[in-house]
Design a protein around this motif. Sequence first.
Motif, PDB file in Angstrom:
ATOM      1  N   LEU A 260      -3.793   0.259  -2.866  1.00 18.58           N
ATOM      2  CA  LEU A 260      -3.445  -1.089  -2.433  1.00 18.58           C
ATOM      3  C   LEU A 260      -3.286  -1.961  -3.668  1.00 18.58           C
ATOM      4  O   LEU A 260      -4.222  -2.090  -4.474  1.00 18.58           O
ATOM      5  CB  LEU A 260      -4.524  -1.652  -1.516  1.00 18.58           C
TER       6      LEU A 260
ATOM      7  N   HIS B 182      -8.091  -0.604  -4.980  1.00 20.60           N
ATOM      8  CA  HIS B 182      -7.501  -1.943  -5.012  1.00 20.60           C
ATOM      9  C   HIS B 182      -7.214  -2.360  -6.448  1.00 20.60           C
ATOM     10  O   HIS B 182      -8.120  -2.357  -7.291  1.00 20.60           O
ATOM     11  CB  HIS B 182      -8.449  -2.948  -4.368  1.00 20.60           C
TER      12      HIS B 182
ATOM     13  N   TYR C 146       0.832  -1.205   0.000  1.00 17.07           N
ATOM     14  CA  TYR C 146       0.000   0.000   0.000  1.00 17.07           C
ATOM     15  C   TYR C 146       0.866   1.253   0.000  1.00 17.07           C
ATOM     16  O   TYR C 146       1.993   1.275   0.482  1.00 17.07           O
ATOM     17  CB  TYR C 146      -0.979   0.014   1.179  1.00 17.07           C
TER      18      TYR C 146
END
Length: 390
Positions: free
Chosen positions: A128, A157, A68
């Motif tokens: 992330l 993500h 991250y």
Amino acid sequence: MTETLIADALAARLADVPIQTRSARPTSFEPADFAAPSAREVNWKLSDLQRLAPLFVDEAGGHGTVDYEVDAPAGVHVPSEGLDAPVRGEIFRPEDLPSAIAWKRSENALHLRLRAGEVLEQPVRVRLHGTDASGHANAHIVIEAERDAHGTVVLEHTGSAQYAQNVEIIVRDGAALTVLSLQTWEDDAVHAAAHQAVVGRRASLTHFVVSLGGAVVRVNPSVRLAGEGSHAELYGLSFADSGQHLESQVYMFHEGPATKGNVLYKSALQGAKARTVWIGDVLIGADAVDTDSYEANRNLVLTDGARADSIPNLEIETGEIAGAGHASATGRFDDEQLFYLRSRGISEKESRRLVVLGFLMEIVQKITVEDVRARLIDAVEAELATMEVD
């Protein structure tokens, strides 16, 4: 004696009945307290248990990797080391096996704190990225808006991963927080997330779940409107392609008086075995007088072979409410809309594209982060470019 035997037999049978209501679901920080998920349980019966199975294993070592990167003003990203770090666990309670494993295996949390009275003009961004899907990765994230703070946090993500994630959201009195969770994983990713939030007195939370990528994505938000006059808006958008399973189980608990809540999730599906699941639970507690609550789920099935499951539930423990309701609808294209557009010389394929775009844009337009909104429009357009006319 006969009455005792009947009572014992009834109790034994009831003990074997799966828990039906969200409010009665047990919680524990210990994975061993949860049995392996099965299709008998209400919260798992519509899930893709086979592909989620790697997230049910509690073991050290051999983990996958999700890195991250935080883009935030100084002081927002604060240390959080150990399972008993300050704030962590203040409101979060694991409700299932993947969440309990993620708690146990994420010794250090990612803690983002908006300081009291602070107004952030730019969103806090957390990128992330999964770089190894060969093993199980875990995370615990704390997002805290202190008293009268205002700001937006974006969780984005990408990449490949087998990923169990807990997100703990604390909105203190008078604060206003927006949280956007965007899932644009690669096609092989498996992601199960539990978002649990509490909203204080005269505070507000706007929460988005946008799922476009991944093989299986299960993001379940739970919001407790604890303080008088607290307010929450929960929005979701998903576009499922062939073989994708995109799921959200939403829970809103009106605990304090004069609370307001609105839930709107929309999904489009195309391709063989495209699947979406939405379960919406609303509980209006005994002390939640003057509450106003509404939840809705709309699904647009674009091709044969796609399936959308939609289950709204509403529990009311007081009669002194301002309003409460729920709605759910799943269907194909609106023939009247298509006829209107085609009668004005627009091709059938373009007409269908415009209908789907209009259907989903109701959610996209509520996102105030301009570059995220623009990228989502591009992503939806890319999905629609592959749409076939029946």
